[in-house]
Design a protein around this motif. Structure first.
Motif, PDB file in Angstrom:
ATOM      1  N   ILE A  62       0.850  -1.208   0.000  1.00 56.71           N
ATOM      2  CA  ILE A  62       0.000   0.000   0.000  1.00 56.71           C
ATOM      3  C   ILE A  62       0.880   1.251   0.000  1.00 56.71           C
ATOM      4  O   ILE A  62       0.625   2.203  -0.749  1.00 56.71           O
ATOM      5  N   GLY A  63       1.940   1.263   0.820  1.00 65.68           N
ATOM      6  CA  GLY A  63       2.877   2.400   0.835  1.00 65.68           C
ATOM      7  C   GLY A  63       3.491   2.629  -0.536  1.00 65.68           C
ATOM      8  O   GLY A  63       3.580   3.763  -1.015  1.00 65.68           O
ATOM      9  N   ASN A  64       3.875   1.541  -1.192  1.00 64.31           N
ATOM     10  CA  ASN A  64       4.436   1.596  -2.554  1.00 64.31           C
ATOM     11  C   ASN A  64       3.487   2.240  -3.540  1.00 64.31           C
ATOM     12  O   ASN A  64       3.826   3.185  -4.255  1.00 64.31           O
ATOM     13  N   VAL A  65       2.283   1.694  -3.607  1.00 62.32           N
ATOM     14  CA  VAL A  65       1.354   2.051  -4.677  1.00 62.32           C
ATOM     15  C   VAL A  65       0.781   3.463  -4.495  1.00 62.32           C
ATOM     16  O   VAL A  65       0.392   4.103  -5.456  1.00 62.32           O
ATOM     17  N   ILE A  66       0.785   3.972  -3.253  1.00 59.20           N
ATOM     18  CA  ILE A  66       0.318   5.349  -3.014  1.00 59.20           C
ATOM     19  C   ILE A  66       1.341   6.351  -3.553  1.00 59.20           C
ATOM     20  O   ILE A  66       0.984   7.355  -4.171  1.00 59.20           O
ATOM     21  N   ILE A  67       2.635   6.069  -3.335  1.00 57.13           N
ATOM     22  CA  ILE A  67       3.658   7.065  -3.667  1.00 57.13           C
ATOM     23  C   ILE A  67       4.050   7.047  -5.144  1.00 57.13           C
ATOM     24  O   ILE A  67       4.445   8.077  -5.695  1.00 57.13           O
ATOM     25  N   VAL A  68       3.965   5.871  -5.802  1.00 58.32           N
ATOM     26  CA  VAL A  68       4.464   5.750  -7.183  1.00 58.32           C
ATOM     27  C   VAL A  68       3.883   6.803  -8.139  1.00 58.32           C
ATOM     28  O   VAL A  68       4.636   7.457  -8.863  1.00 58.32           O
ATOM     29  N   PRO A  69       2.550   7.021  -8.180  1.00 54.80           N
ATOM     30  CA  PRO A  69       2.037   8.012  -9.140  1.00 54.80           C
ATOM     31  C   PRO A  69       2.499   9.443  -8.857  1.00 54.80           C
ATOM     32  O   PRO A  69       2.472  10.287  -9.746  1.00 54.80           O
ATOM     33  N   MET A  70       2.915   9.729  -7.606  1.00 51.98           N
ATOM     34  CA  MET A  70       3.304  11.093  -7.235  1.00 51.98           C
ATOM     35  C   MET A  70       4.785  11.375  -7.434  1.00 51.98           C
ATOM     36  O   MET A  70       5.230  12.494  -7.210  1.00 51.98           O
ATOM     37  N   THR A  71       5.566  10.360  -7.847  1.00 48.64           N
ATOM     38  CA  THR A  71       7.027  10.537  -7.859  1.00 48.64           C
ATOM     39  C   THR A  71       7.497  11.645  -8.791  1.00 48.64           C
ATOM     40  O   THR A  71       8.393  12.409  -8.443  1.00 48.64           O
ATOM     41  N   SER A  72       6.882  11.754  -9.970  1.00 47.50           N
ATOM     42  CA  SER A  72       7.305  12.793 -10.918  1.00 47.50           C
ATOM     43  C   SER A  72       7.058  14.185 -10.322  1.00 47.50           C
ATOM     44  O   SER A  72       7.912  15.072 -10.389  1.00 47.50           O
ATOM     45  N   TRP A  73       5.887  14.365  -9.711  1.00 46.78           N
ATOM     46  CA  TRP A  73       5.528  15.657  -9.111  1.00 46.78           C
ATOM     47  C   TRP A  73       6.443  15.978  -7.935  1.00 46.78           C
ATOM     48  O   TRP A  73       6.918  17.105  -7.789  1.00 46.78           O
ATOM     49  N   LEU A  74       6.709  14.978  -7.085  1.00 50.65           N
ATOM     50  CA  LEU A  74       7.575  15.205  -5.920  1.00 50.65           C
ATOM     51  C   LEU A  74       9.004  15.535  -6.360  1.00 50.65           C
ATOM     52  O   LEU A  74       9.684  16.333  -5.716  1.00 50.65           O
ATOM     53  N   SER A  75       9.447  14.917  -7.470  1.00 49.73           N
ATOM     54  CA  SER A  75      10.784  15.230  -8.011  1.00 49.73           C
ATOM     55  C   SER A  75      10.870  16.693  -8.417  1.00 49.73           C
ATOM     56  O   SER A  75      11.901  17.352  -8.230  1.00 49.73           O
TER      57      SER A  75
END
Length: 525
Positions: A62-75
């Protein structure tokens, strides 16, 4: 370098960046499967129930799948180098805290936070490797990255089995600490942030979008992980979380399409290659994680192997994948069409499934698996690189990170869907086959009675009384029925997955080639 905005690296720097990215991808993926073989030790050590201990796997996913779509924005928010290094630090710190946990709920919370750090590693590693290589060498870049993604799930169980057998379960987390420190130092020293990233002010951050995304994908992952255990829609919990997933996704999509600074840029899916790539990534995840789940389960539950033996069975196939990947990268560099290679990979995966169907028995020997699993290794090499190259081939700049986030999330969700569908299908088929086999066990049948009496005599020879030996004989017969029903269920699963991949072959062949687009991208670079 061609211009100051180019992130293409050469020589020693590229080697170090590639090594760091693969190390991070491996750390993240190995940790998804390494704990599987340690659950029993954790359960006994912490006095946890089976349901509680399974949350150690679910929380990380669950921790994985929540953060993956946001990685580009967080970068973009924090700069890629800072975000990448921070993610490695979070992953490493919570690895240490997982190993130091004294209660089951401490471990579950730390695993969730470790998953939040880890999810970013996978997608950001792919983006960094893709942008460090010139466009004409991106097939090779994806081949190198693919080593981590394909080797990781297979490496986890034998490594975990060895650590648990020779040390103790906390060391499956402590092993991440020195590797995490090395990766952090390399990331801070060598990884560069792209110039196109523009930090948004606090007022422009889409907090509602972040909340809706967490609710949508977190609930979906929960449903997939716990559905079979909770008896799907007969459970109020599953009904509520399914509704949360559907409504969360609906409102998240609406928010991203209407907000001025979305956290997930859905418009990048207008790119046809990326659209096809995300669907193929889902199917790839289904096959990769589904087969990594089903084969160790069969060898341990039906054949009685231990975790280390089951894990080692998969190693030759993984080495075959690793050996082939650079050659497939070279083929792509020379202009081999991605869709043809992916179609061949899918066809070989169908052969692997049919082979699996053919060799399964209640006592299949280890030798029977070797060439079948080599076929799986070859298929995975042919699938992974063409699919990831096809997905990202016509993207530029920050679109590469956004595209990598979509393919990474879909691959992971494909794996979760695969495991959920396979376990549900197997349990239903198991019940169906058992009921069918029992109808053939008639006490008036002389063959059946001969088998029962044979068991009875064997038990009486061990000192049992006649009536106790008869009860044990019927139990032994029932055990054999269950075992046979289980084998038939595994055969059904191989057929089901094989048919799924076979249906996909013509659709992959219909995908348009993108040589011209790749050439334009190379020229633009």
């Amino acid at each position: 370098m061609t211009n100051e905005n180019s992130l293409v690296e050469y020589g020693f720097r590229r080697v170090i960046i590639t090594f760091t990215a693969i190390l991070c991808a491996l750390l993240e993926i190995v940790d998804t499967t390494i704990v599987n073989v340690a659950l029993n030790d954790m359960k006994g050590n912490m006095g946890a129930t089976l349901n509680e201990i399974s949350w150690v796997i679910t929380a990380y996913a669950i921790g994985n799948v929540i953060i993956v779509p946001m990685t580009s924005w967080l970068s973009q928010q924090f700069g890629r180098r800072n975000y990448f290094a921070a993610s490695i630090i979070i992953f490493t710190i919570f690895s240490f805290l997982c190993g130091n946990s004294t209660t089951i709920w401490e471990l579950i919370i730390f695993r969730f936070l470790q998953g939040v750090g880890g999810g970013a590693l996978l997608v950001t590693s792919q983006t960094i490797i893709t942008e460090s290589y010139p466009v004409e060498k991106r097939g090779m870049a994806q081949a190198i990255y693919g080593l981590g993604v394909i080797v990781g799930p297979t490496l986890g169980p034998p490594l975990g089995g060895y650590i648990v057998d020779n040390f103790s379960w906390p060391y499956i987390f402590y092993i991440n600490i020195p590797l995490g420190v090395i990766a952090t130092l390399f990331a801070l020293r060598y990884v560069r942030s792209p110039k196109y990233a523009e930090k948004k002010s606090g007022r422009q951050i889409d907090w509602l979008g972040i909340g809706l995304l967490a609710v949508a994908v977190g609930s979906l992952q929960f449903v997939l992980e716990k559905g079979q255990e909770e008896d799907w829609f007969n459970s109020v919990t599953i009904i509520i979380t399914s509704l949360m997933a559907v409504l969360g996704l609906y409102f998240f999509i609406w928010r991203q399409l209407t907000f001025s600074n979305p956290i997930v840029e859905l418009r990048v899916l207008k790119n046809g290659n990326l659209r096809v790539g995300t669907i193929l990534s889902f199917i790839l995840g289904f096959g990769l994680y589904g087969s990594t789940f089903i084969i160790p389960l069969y060898t341990q539950a039906t054949l009685g192997w231990n975790a280390t033996q089951s894990g080692l069975l998969m190693v030759p196939a993984t080495l075959a994948t690793a050996f082939l990947m650079p050659f497939i990268g070279k083929l792509l560099q020379k202009g081999a069409p991605q869709q043809y290679l992916a179609a061949i990979g899918m066809a070989l995966f169908v052969v692997f499934c049919l082979w699996g169907y053919k060799i399964l028995t209640p006592d299949t020997g280890a030798d029977a698996f070797f060439w079948m699993l080599i076929m799986r290794g070859v298929a995975m090499a042919l699938l992974f690189i063409p699919i990831t190259t096809l997905s990202l081939s016509t993207l530029k700049g920050q679109q590469i990170g956004q595209g990598a986030a979509f393919t990474g999330m879909m691959r992971q969700l494909g794996g979760s869907f695969g495991i959920a569908i396979i376990s549900t299908y197997m349990s239903r088929q198991n019940w169906h086959h058992r009921a069918d086999l029992v109808t053939h066990l008639n006490t008036a049948d002389p063959d059946v009675m001969q088998r029962v009496q044979g068991y009875q005599q064997a038990f009486m020879a061990k000192g049992m009384s006649a009536d106790v030996a008869m009860q044990s004989a019927y139990k032994a017969l029932d055990y054999n029925v269950l075992k046979q029903a289980s084998v038939l269920s595994y055969m059904d699963v191989f057929t089901f997955v094989g048919v799924l991949f076979l249906v996909c072959v013509p659709f992959v062949l219909m995908v348009k080639g993108n040589k011209k687009a790749a050439g334009l991208a190379a020229a633009a670079h």
